[in-house]
Design an enzyme around this catalytic site. Sequence first.
Site, PDB file in Angstrom:
ATOM      1  N   HIS A 115       0.843  -1.192   0.000  1.00  9.05           N
ATOM      2  CA  HIS A 115       0.000   0.000   0.000  1.00  9.05           C
ATOM      3  C   HIS A 115       0.880   1.244   0.000  1.00  9.05           C
ATOM      4  O   HIS A 115       1.825   1.353   0.791  1.00  9.05           O
ATOM      5  CB  HIS A 115      -0.904   0.007   1.232  1.00  9.05           C
ATOM      6  CG  HIS A 115      -1.746   1.244   1.338  1.00  9.05           C
ATOM      7  ND1 HIS A 115      -2.775   1.514   0.463  1.00  9.05           N
ATOM      8  CD2 HIS A 115      -1.687   2.290   2.194  1.00  9.05           C
ATOM      9  CE1 HIS A 115      -3.332   2.668   0.792  1.00  9.05           C
ATOM     10  NE2 HIS A 115      -2.700   3.166   1.842  1.00  9.05           N
TER      11      HIS A 115
ATOM     12  N   LYS B 110      -0.449  11.255   1.436  1.00 12.38           N
ATOM     13  CA  LYS B 110       0.408  10.621   0.421  1.00 12.38           C
ATOM     14  C   LYS B 110      -0.001  11.038  -0.993  1.00 12.38           C
ATOM     15  O   LYS B 110       0.841  11.370  -1.825  1.00 12.38           O
ATOM     16  CB  LYS B 110       0.348   9.094   0.567  1.00 12.38           C
ATOM     17  CG  LYS B 110       0.924   8.567   1.869  1.00 12.38           C
ATOM     18  CD  LYS B 110       0.992   7.051   1.869  1.00 12.38           C
ATOM     19  CE  LYS B 110      -0.391   6.414   1.784  1.00 12.38           C
ATOM     20  NZ  LYS B 110      -1.218   6.714   2.988  1.00 12.38           N
TER      21      LYS B 110
ATOM     22  N   ASP C 244      -2.059   3.765  -4.447  1.00 11.25           N
ATOM     23  CA  ASP C 244      -2.819   2.910  -3.531  1.00 11.25           C
ATOM     24  C   ASP C 244      -2.274   1.483  -3.469  1.00 11.25           C
ATOM     25  O   ASP C 244      -1.814   1.037  -2.428  1.00 11.25           O
ATOM     26  CB  ASP C 244      -4.301   2.893  -3.894  1.00 11.25           C
ATOM     27  CG  ASP C 244      -5.130   2.212  -2.808  1.00 11.25           C
ATOM     28  OD1 ASP C 244      -4.878   2.491  -1.619  1.00 11.25           O
ATOM     29  OD2 ASP C 244      -6.000   1.403  -3.149  1.00 11.25           O
TER      30      ASP C 244
ATOM     31  N   ARG D  75      19.696  13.058  15.315  1.00  6.99           N
ATOM     32  CA  ARG D  75      19.922  14.020  14.237  1.00  6.99           C
ATOM     33  C   ARG D  75      21.252  13.807  13.521  1.00  6.99           C
ATOM     34  O   ARG D  75      21.444  14.289  12.407  1.00  6.99           O
ATOM     35  CB  ARG D  75      19.843  15.445  14.806  1.00  6.99           C
ATOM     36  CG  ARG D  75      18.462  15.769  15.354  1.00  6.99           C
ATOM     37  CD  ARG D  75      18.466  17.056  16.162  1.00  6.99           C
ATOM     38  NE  ARG D  75      18.818  18.212  15.340  1.00  6.99           N
ATOM     39  CZ  ARG D  75      18.974  19.439  15.835  1.00  6.99           C
ATOM     40  NH1 ARG D  75      18.843  19.646  17.142  1.00  6.99           N
ATOM     41  NH2 ARG D  75      19.287  20.450  15.037  1.00  6.99           N
TER      42      ARG D  75
END
Length: 320
Positions: free
Chosen positions: A141, A162, A180, A248
């Site tokens: 997906h 998305k 999708d 980071r």
Amino acid sequence: MPSISVRRLYQDNQHKLQLAWSAGTAGADNRIGVEADKPVLALVGHLNFIHPNQVQVLGVAEVEYFKRLEAGESDFIFGRNIELQTSLVIVANGLPVPPMLRDYCHTSNIPLLTSKLESPHLMDVLRIYLQRALAVSVVKHGVFLDVFEVGVLITGHSGLGKSELALELISRGHSLVADDAVELHRTGPETLEGRCPAMLRDFLEVRGLGILNIRHIFGETSIRPKKNLQLIINLVPADDEYMKQIDRLSIRTETESILNVNIRSVMLPVAVGRNLAVLVEAAVRNFILQLRGKDSTKEFLERHQTMLKEDELNHEDSID
């Protein structure tokens, strides 16, 4: 394991390989499939009595060999070595089919085809075709895009944007492969090829706008039929707890395993005001640099260590 019928192989390659039926039409539904311990490349080859190929190809040397055989000897060889393991026989180079071979294939329901192409070229095309047709696959997906010629799969929970992100990237000149549902096929030991299901091809669903035909809106170059997957970008909500856990200065490379193929992955926090399209482009550009051996974080840390050492030496010199 994946398999296809001889009928489908014939239909898909009839014109490309100039194939014609000669005998054994009753065996059109014979299956050609991958065995767990054998690669796809081993499915097709010149006539082999020791390790029979599922698709046995006869060229000039093989047809000459048949001409020298007596019918009884040929029947013995085929009965012992071919009948149970061969799904298809192809006589290449436009050569005439040996009568004993045609009779045997007819009585044994083994499809026998002919082709005007030379046998090496015929086998190369069939190996590539079978490698794609029999590739192990899975459906993921997400939205699959071509960004700077890199296959990028954008994943994440529903509602994170998305499709809106994909629309923005397409408007910036990148291309859509699938929305999708993305079909991922392992076409090589370290290669995953992403494709779009036929039903969803060209379409992108955006909340509020409905289903958009990207090809009609943005043109032919906005669509790619397939692309090798190289990078996964996983969208995650940028809450305070998650942001506190981010290292980071991490130089560790994250990967995700799909069909036993490791794909580079990046976690991209989603928050109000963040320009995700620019961030995705930056992630892809950074990925390309890393493929070329340039790691920005590692370079920064090395520069930092160098400056610290210089400061220590300067401090020692000032004390002396």
